[in-house]
Write an enzyme that holds these catalytic residues in place. Structure first.
Site, PDB file in Angstrom:
ATOM      1  N   HIS A  74      -0.232   4.446   0.330  1.00  0.00           N
ATOM      2  CA  HIS A  74      -0.860   5.615   0.954  1.00  0.00           C
ATOM      3  C   HIS A  74      -1.299   5.228   2.360  1.00  0.00           C
ATOM      4  O   HIS A  74      -1.178   4.072   2.771  1.00  0.00           O
ATOM      5  CB  HIS A  74      -2.063   6.091   0.128  1.00  0.00           C
ATOM      6  N   LYS A 111       0.846  -1.187   0.000  1.00  0.00           N
ATOM      7  CA  LYS A 111       0.000   0.000   0.000  1.00  0.00           C
ATOM      8  C   LYS A 111       0.884   1.239   0.000  1.00  0.00           C
ATOM      9  O   LYS A 111       1.788   1.371   0.826  1.00  0.00           O
ATOM     10  CB  LYS A 111      -0.894  -0.026   1.247  1.00  0.00           C
TER      11      LYS A 111
END
Length: 225
Positions: free
Chosen positions: A106, A104
């Protein structure tokens, strides 16, 4: 054989997860039987599946672990449903976590979802079926990246009892390589002994002809005892 194992075998047949016929495995082997856990598709099936995993975990490991890790993607629902069943049936409240295929980029970032691993955690990897053990060999170093954690076991739904990368079964190879417990809910011998010429909902699933083909397959690909 324990009652929960007999129930699990019938459950796999009724869920069309355990089937007999002509199939090709991921490794290219032509096989007369196939286990496709991707056919579980309802909430009722997941509740039952979690119960069977919880029974096998409790029988083999008791309460010696506190985290279930489900490798993406098929291991994700297994970790969730097994943790729920462990709590409801055995009052064993464990954490669960799983990995993302892609990190991921963010928010908090990272590749893990669920429990944040910490020193002292004792982890069991939960899988559907393992043939060569590739995903487990990827998971163990990844999990041990957190210092102080210990992977103490691996559970799968079915042990096909065929050779992994060598002459022994994949579960035996993984057990010896990593020094942890490795066990199935049921193995192929138990499936054969229970289903041979037995009617399930009025139909014989594993007759003499299919058994003969399974024996031929095992003569070629079966693991050393």
């Amino acid at each position: 054989m324990e009652k929960f194992k007999e129930e699990f075998i019938e459950f796999m047949v009724r869920s069309k997860v355990l089937t007999f016929g002509d199939f090709i495995t991921k490794s290219g082997r032509k096989t007369p039987f196939f286990i496709n856990t991707g056919n579980y598709s309802t909430g009722a099936q997941l509740c039952e599946l979690g119960r069977f995993y919880a029974e096998a975990l409790s029988k083999n490991l008791g309460k010696t672990f506190n985290v279930l890790f489900g490798p993406a993607y098929k291991g994700i629902p297994l970790a969730v449903t097994a943790s729920m069943a462990l709590h409801s049936r055995f009052h064993h409240d464990v954490d669960f976590c799983f990995n993302r295929k892609e990190a991921k980029d963010h928010g908090e970032g990272g590749v893990m979802v669920g429990h944040k691993l910490k020193a002292g955690d004792k982890i069991v990897i939960i899988e559907d079926v393992t043939t060569a053990g590739t995903s487990v060999r990827e998971s163990v170093p990844f999990l041990k990246h957190t210092l102080g954690v210990e992977v103490i076991g691996l559970i799968v739904s079915v042990d096909r009892m065929e050779r992994g990368v060598g002459t022994k079964s994949a579960l035996t190879e993984l057990k010896e390589e990593f020094g942890f417990a490795a066990f199935p809910i049921v193995n192929l011998d138990e499936i054969i002994n229970y289903l041979h010429n037995k009617e399930i909902d009025g139909k014989v699933i594993l007759n003499d002809e299919i058994l003969s083909r399974i024996k031929e397959y095992r003569a070629q690909y079966g693991a050393e005892s």
